[in-house]
Write an enzyme that holds these catalytic residues in place. Structure first.
Site, PDB file in Angstrom:
ATOM      1  N   ASP A 115     -29.251  15.547  -6.156  1.00  0.00           N
ATOM      2  CA  ASP A 115     -29.127  14.087  -6.138  1.00  0.00           C
ATOM      3  C   ASP A 115     -29.616  13.473  -4.830  1.00  0.00           C
ATOM      4  O   ASP A 115     -29.804  12.269  -4.750  1.00  0.00           O
ATOM      5  CB  ASP A 115     -27.671  13.680  -6.367  1.00  0.00           C
ATOM      6  N   GLN A 149     -33.470  20.236 -15.257  1.00  0.00           N
ATOM      7  CA  GLN A 149     -34.019  19.657 -14.030  1.00  0.00           C
ATOM      8  C   GLN A 149     -33.416  20.296 -12.777  1.00  0.00           C
ATOM      9  O   GLN A 149     -34.023  20.303 -11.717  1.00  0.00           O
ATOM     10  CB  GLN A 149     -33.796  18.157 -14.007  1.00  0.00           C
ATOM     11  N   ARG A 150     -32.219  20.840 -12.917  1.00  0.00           N
ATOM     12  CA  ARG A 150     -31.541  21.458 -11.777  1.00  0.00           C
ATOM     13  C   ARG A 150     -31.963  22.907 -11.571  1.00  0.00           C
ATOM     14  O   ARG A 150     -32.112  23.373 -10.452  1.00  0.00           O
ATOM     15  CB  ARG A 150     -30.022  21.383 -11.987  1.00  0.00           C
ATOM     16  N   GLY A 155     -28.096  11.842 -12.142  1.00  0.00           N
ATOM     17  CA  GLY A 155     -27.911  10.894 -11.050  1.00  0.00           C
ATOM     18  C   GLY A 155     -26.719  10.006 -11.342  1.00  0.00           C
ATOM     19  O   GLY A 155     -26.834   9.050 -12.116  1.00  0.00           O
ATOM     20  N   ARG A 156     -25.572  10.339 -10.756  1.00  0.00           N
ATOM     21  CA  ARG A 156     -24.353   9.574 -11.015  1.00  0.00           C
ATOM     22  C   ARG A 156     -24.379   8.229 -10.294  1.00  0.00           C
ATOM     23  O   ARG A 156     -24.255   7.174 -10.892  1.00  0.00           O
ATOM     24  CB  ARG A 156     -23.125  10.382 -10.574  1.00  0.00           C
TER      25      ARG A 156
END
Length: 306
Positions: free
Chosen positions: A144, A301-302, A190-191
């Protein structure tokens, strides 16, 4: 004077590069045998350490495996999502420090994101209250890219590359159907920080190229304004690609995904965000009536190392 030992652990979600940070700690510590003692690894983070799950890292160097760890994705030592109590008077703290004393720990390294840094902060603050000389060091890791006082965090670059390349592939796929209007919504991690979603702009090849619309959690989201933007964009881009952060919200604490259904919370009390893309998919379907799909990139994505 007896040499102090080193212990290192990993916590939170793994990334394609988190083991490179582990390698760095272990390699440097092992090459300071004149001042440092044994280098231990915590298996499954601080939670594993509480259950005496540790390993000696020296044999990895001797076998050559340590070099392989440097380019291996995932968390070599395993991970955890264990929240230490807010109350520093909780009995878990003296228990931990007794275990540190038994292993003669002088240096504690923890590789992770926001919640892992919270663990480092609590241990450091407790150490101060009992005048412990153990040094607690947090090593940033989060895709992030939202840790305070960092220029960027390891893990963001590889994830941003994955997002950009994948969104580009999605845009090319959507472009073959330019004779009929369609909308593709890509939900990206994305928090509260929109760095990853913002990276999708790298997929554009020219002005006005997809993704035409990008929505970040830092800006309040208005569903009605979104629909109007989609309608207007479809006039010049019939195969529209929209990128959104999973944490888009109304600016008052309500996430878009909560409009679709109740969301649970994780062990740290964070709302588990999923479904924003699906909610907007249904909204576009109902309000505009064009072909629409949503894609949640999720854990890919991670963990992608490509």
């Amino acid at each position: 004077m007896q040499k102090k030992n080193v212990i290192v652990g990993q916590s939170g979600g793994p990334t394609a590069v988190i083991n490179a940070s582990l390698y760095g700690v272990v390699y440097e510590a092992l090459n300071r045998e004149d001042t440092l003692g044994t280098v231990y690894g915590m298996i499954n983070g601080i939670e594993g350490f509480l259950h005496d799950q540790i390993m000696d890292m020296k044999p990895l160097e001797q076998s050559g495996e340590l070099e392989l760890i440097k380019t291996t994705p995932g968390s070599y030592l395993g991970s955890c999502r264990y929240k230490l109590p807010e109350d520093l008077n909780d009995p878990v703290y003296p228990e931990l420090f007794e275990k540190f004393a038994v292993k003669n720990i002088g240096y504690f390294f923890y590789i992770g994101g926001n919640d892992s840094m919270d663990t480092v902060s609590k241990l450091s603050r407790y150490a101060e209250t009992i005048e412990s000389d153990i040094r607690f060091i947090g090593i940033p890791k989060t895709i992030d890219n939202d840790l305070m006082l960092t220029d960027h965090t390891p893990g963001f670059g590889s994830a941003a590359k994955y997002v950009a390349s994948t969104v580009r592939e999605i845009a090319v796929d959507a472009s073959v159907y330019d004779n009929k209007k369609s909308v593709t919504i890509v939900e990206i991690m994305g928090r509260h920080a929109g760095w990853l979603t913002a990276a999708s702009v790298l997929a554009r090849k020219f002005d006005g190229d997809n993704p035409v619309l990008i929505y970040l959690p830092e800006v309040a989201f208005d569903p009605d304004a979104f629909i109007e933007k989609v309608k207007a964009s479809l006039e010049h881009t019939p195969n529209l690609v929209v990128c959104i952060s999973e944490g888009i919200n109304d600016g008052n604490g309500t996430f878009v995904c909560e409009l679709a259904s109740d969301v649970g919370v994780d062990t740290f009390g964070h709302k588990m965000l999923t479904g924003s893309g699906k909610y907007l998919e249904n909204l576009v379907k109902d309000r505009i009536g064009v072909k629409v799909r949503s894609i949640e990139l999720n854990v890919c994505q991670r963990c992608s190392s490509s």
